[in-house]
Design a protein around this motif. Structure first.
Motif: not given
Length: 285
Positions: A9, A11, A20, A22, A56, A59, A175
């Motif tokens: 992953f 970030r 943002r 991810v 997700f 995050c 994503c």
């Protein structure tokens, strides 16, 4: 560069557009979850998508002290329910109501319509929980609905499952881009345009240092590998038995000769014989 055969992953931020980003691939962790539950290929794919979705959401949280996030999908499909956990470090796990379920049709038909429930645990021991309706749509679309309606943030989620020749999960990746405070409609247009152009590469590329991300306005905040992880333990199971009370546990001993507990997430087996139960309740020598 991460090995493409491993989980990963990344970030980070798209600072020029106040977004943002991810992304990650969770295939080996999904396969491990499926193995532990003797799951069908279809359910293994849903495990992967749900665990990636939980990550997700972890995050996307507005607080930095979140410990873990649980994504609970309760539906009318053959799976009945899927529950997935994820931490910011990439520790994930999942289980389902009917892990051996099989059906004709798309993955979303396996979960069906119902509700999405999200719970977040924080370092101060508080738990935040909310839920929204779950549509008969891919998990990614339902995550967008949840983030918009419950968290009141604008986010766009893509999750892609590629099947092998025998319908086994060959790659589960995705994503999320999420608007940050100050993002304008123009920022959103730029971010979506970039995502649409970059997604074919993002869906399969993990070299964020030299690949497509290095050629974009991207700033890395963290990266790592997903790990199928369960926090069950002998101490936790012992405490659970203590909470049941000695009378209830002795009834199980009387009926079965021992107490056998299986973790619903990792299927680890814990066995307690009569002498161990006696010690647990303070009757040992």
């Amino acid at each position: 560069m991460f090995d493409p055969s491993q989980n990963y992953f990344v970030r980070g931020l798209l600072p020029a557009w106040n977004y943002r980003l991810v992304l990650g691939s969770i295939t080996p962790a999904a396969i491990e979850a499926g193995r532990r539950h003797s799951a069908s290929n279809q359910m293994t794919c849903l495990f992967g998508e749900a665990m990636l979705g939980a990550f997700f959401l972890e995050c996307a949280g507005s607080k930095s002290d979140a410990i873990k996030t649980c994504l609970h999908l309760e539906g009318t499909g053959p799976a009945q329910r899927i529950i997935a956990f994820a931490s910011i470090e990439g520790r994930v796990r999942a289980h389902a109501g009917v892990p051996q379920a099989q059906w004709n049709g798309s993955l979303e038909e396996g979960k069906g319509p119902g509700f999405v429930k999200v719970s977040r645990w924080f370092s101060d021991s508080n738990i935040y929980t909310s839920s929204v309706e779950m549509r008969l749509a891919p998990i990614a679309k339902n995550l967008e609905d949840y983030l918009t309606r419950s968290d009141q943030v604008q986010a766009f989620v893509k999750i892609q499952t590629i099947l092998g020749p025998d319908s086994e999960p060959e790659r589960i990746s995705g994503c999320m881009i999420q608007a940050l405070p100050g993002a304008s409609a123009t920022d959103t247009d730029h971010a979506l345009g970039w995502l649409g152009a970059a997604w074919p590469d993002l869906g399969r590329e993990i070299d964020y240092k030299d690949g497509i991300l290095s050629k974009s306005p991207f700033r890395t905040l963290g990266a790592g590998e997903f790990q199928f992880y369960c926090d069950c333990s002998l101490d936790r199971v012992s405490n659970m038995l203590l909470s049941l009370g000695e009378e209830a546990v002795q009834e199980i001993i009387k009926e079965h000769g021992l107490v056998e507990v299986f973790c619903e997430f990792c299927r680890e087996r814990y066995e307690f014989r009569p002498e161990q139960i006696g010690t647990l309740f303070g009757h040992g020598k």
